[in-house]
Design an enzyme around this catalytic site. Sequence first.
Site, short mmCIF file in Angstrom:
data_model
loop_
_atom_site.label_atom_id
_atom_site.label_comp_id
_atom_site.label_asym_id
_atom_site.label_seq_id
_atom_site.Cartn_x
_atom_site.Cartn_y
_atom_site.Cartn_z
N LYS A 102 1.05 -1.18 -0.15
CA LYS A 102 0.21 0.09 0.07
C LYS A 102 0.77 1.00 0.02
CE LYS A 102 -0.62 1.51 4.57
NZ LYS A 102 -1.38 1.71 5.72
N LYS A 149 -3.36 -11.39 8.96
CA LYS A 149 -3.51 -12.03 10.91
C LYS A 149 -4.30 -12.60 10.83
CE LYS A 149 -2.01 -6.78 12.54
NZ LYS A 149 -1.55 -7.16 13.25
N ASP A 209 -5.56 6.39 4.29
CA ASP A 209 -4.69 5.27 5.43
C ASP A 209 -5.29 4.26 5.94
OD1 ASP A 209 -1.61 5.05 5.61
OD2 ASP A 209 -2.45 5.63 7.44
N HIS A 269 -1.03 -5.83 4.57
CA HIS A 269 -1.10 -6.92 5.88
C HIS A 269 -1.75 -7.27 6.71
CE1 HIS A 269 0.08 -3.45 8.17
NE2 HIS A 269 -0.44 -3.38 9.10
N HIS A 272 -7.71 -1.19 5.13
CA HIS A 272 -7.73 -1.80 6.05
C HIS A 272 -9.01 -1.64 6.91
CE1 HIS A 272 -3.82 -1.92 6.62
NE2 HIS A 272 -2.78 -0.72 7.09
P1 NAP Z 1 12.33 3.56 2.48
O1 NAP Z 1 12.58 3.52 3.89
O2 NAP Z 1 12.55 5.13 1.92
O3 NAP Z 1 12.50 2.53 1.25
C1 NAP Z 1 12.25 2.48 -0.05
C2 NAP Z 1 13.76 1.04 -1.11
O4 NAP Z 1 13.70 1.93 -2.30
C3 NAP Z 1 14.98 1.72 0.38
O5 NAP Z 1 15.61 0.90 0.00
C4 NAP Z 1 15.62 2.81 -1.67
O6 NAP Z 1 17.08 2.34 -1.24
C5 NAP Z 1 14.81 2.21 -2.55
N1 NAP Z 1 14.81 3.04 -3.65
C6 NAP Z 1 14.05 4.06 -3.53
N2 NAP Z 1 14.24 5.05 -5.31
C7 NAP Z 1 15.17 3.79 -6.17
C8 NAP Z 1 14.80 3.74 -7.27
N3 NAP Z 1 14.97 4.41 -7.78
N4 NAP Z 1 15.29 2.47 -7.54
C9 NAP Z 1 16.05 1.42 -6.91
N5 NAP Z 1 15.07 1.55 -5.82
C10 NAP Z 1 15.04 2.53 -4.54
O7 NAP Z 1 10.77 3.31 2.02
P2 NAP Z 1 9.32 2.48 3.23
O8 NAP Z 1 9.36 2.61 4.18
O9 NAP Z 1 10.29 1.04 2.70
O10 NAP Z 1 8.32 2.00 2.20
C11 NAP Z 1 8.66 1.09 0.78
C12 NAP Z 1 7.14 0.75 0.03
O11 NAP Z 1 6.29 -0.04 1.45
C13 NAP Z 1 6.14 2.32 0.03
O12 NAP Z 1 5.48 2.21 -0.66
C14 NAP Z 1 5.20 2.69 1.19
O13 NAP Z 1 3.97 3.13 1.34
C15 NAP Z 1 5.46 0.93 2.01
N6 NAP Z 1 4.80 0.50 3.01
C16 NAP Z 1 5.46 1.14 3.99
C17 NAP Z 1 5.49 0.54 5.47
C18 NAP Z 1 6.37 0.70 6.56
O14 NAP Z 1 6.08 0.68 7.56
N7 NAP Z 1 7.65 1.44 6.84
C19 NAP Z 1 4.11 0.42 5.75
C20 NAP Z 1 3.18 -0.17 4.32
C21 NAP Z 1 3.65 0.07 3.12
P3 NAP Z 1 18.13 3.25 -1.92
O15 NAP Z 1 17.76 4.59 -1.98
O16 NAP Z 1 19.26 2.95 -2.13
O17 NAP Z 1 17.33 3.16 -3.71
#
Ligand code: NAP
Length: 484
Positions: free
Chosen positions: A148, A182, A235, A178, A240
Amino acid sequence: MVSRIIPVENFDLVIIGATGDLARRKILPALYRLFHAGQMPESARIIGAARSDMGRDAFRAVVQDAIRQHVPKDKISADMLAGFLSAIDYTPLDATEDKGWQNLQAMLRADVIRAFYFSVGPQLFAPIAGRLHDHGLVGDSARIVVEKPFGRDLRSARELNAVLAGSFDEHRIYRIDHYLGKETVQNLMAVRFGNMLFEPLWNAQYVDHIQITVAETVGIDGRGPYYDRSGAVRDMVQNHLMQLLCLTAMEPPSIFDPDAVRDEKLKVIRALDPVAPAEIVRGQYRAGGGAACYRDEAENPSSTTESFVALKCHLSNWRWKGTPFYLRTGKRLRARVSEIAVVFKDPPHSIFGPRGPRRGNVLVIRLQPDEGMDLRVTIKEPGPGGMRLIDVPLDMSFAEALGPKGIDIPDAYERLIMDVIRGNQTLFMRGDEVEAAWAWTDPIIAAWEARGDAPVAYDPGGAGPDDSLMLLHRDGRRWREIGK
Ligand code: NAP
């Protein structure tokens, strides 16, 4: 602990965005726990990818840190960790450029399941799907997992579905919510459709109303500007809470099969009536308890985005006509609670006179904390003093009920990742479901945007704005306490 090992086929799992927050906090620890439980085939491999230019060893160090931080110590041993790390590889690539993809292609094996987990922002879903396709990485067994948010309205969700459909058939697209992974959520289906006890009563004739609550104690600190473009309806409600509503309200599918289940969920969403503006309460938290107010955390002094929403909705179908569903979710509330409460009607007549039961039975399905169920029933108060009646909970915590026998309840991500490898889409959202959910949500958002409504302020550490209590008081009902 006994693990029930259901073997899966050998696989290569590519995590694109493997250095990000989601990968480090959820995906990699879930994979480690699967490895620890013996669920991962010995020669399965996990290949991390992101733009960061590092080698395999540097990435293994990132993974090791993530495991040490997010997996309980009693599950980590040097041997186990070394075994897991030996399955890890890494390749740098950029989703928006062609460099790096051929290298990834060369790392993949031809004869195993291929799964690509898009753990990146949604703006990268389309370029990644396109490049996987153009660089010939999409073998016969390839599947993709997307997180999401899946769009921010019906139009963007449709666009995203269309783009993904250009490279992948629907049965290869795994849209994660997710909440569906659960244990309790699946137990809701088991309780409803595996027992005779509840289903005959599960309708407007016997159920007074249903409450679905997802309360958080945290604010938006750390993801303020991102959250501010979204808000509680986008959100939490569209995905959810909608999924919980669907599983609570749906008809029994003829078989426990991915499309049969998702067909029934889709019918629920399509039966939802539009929500009247008077039946929605939006809130935004004030400063308090040492924490900043929403607007400061959002870095937007004039923000009108909601951090809390409560709404009342109705389903126009035979089973539920007349039974309201009350949904609420918010941040900086008193406790972290996710639950579905099915509130049954009062008995039609009390043979005990005024001492008789005043409240109907309540079945509470708890998602957190402590996944389990709780059925409130009326009994005689034990001891002398005549026929005095009291309400008591019959409480079943899954960890307590099943724990001593050694069942290790998997985390949502563990189950969902294994389902991807097994090719089981039951617990994933289908494209038409997501679109139908946005089609219901869009007019709600459009209506308050058109009126220029601002959310009402609420104090942190409580149950949200008073107007939310009034939403039920007006109907002669009350919310369950948050965190009691
Ligand atoms: P994040 O911490 O910003 O991580 C993003 C990842 O993508 C990093 O590994 C970054 O590494 C990589 N990335 C960014 N631009 C890129 C590109 N052009 N090519 C290849 N890799 C790239 O984000 P996140 O929190 O993990 O979230 C990821 C996704 O999951 C999002 O859609 C978010 O909405 C969703 N989500 C996250 C959570 C959570 O708890 N974090 C929960 C639900 C959903 P580099 O900068 O080294 O490329």
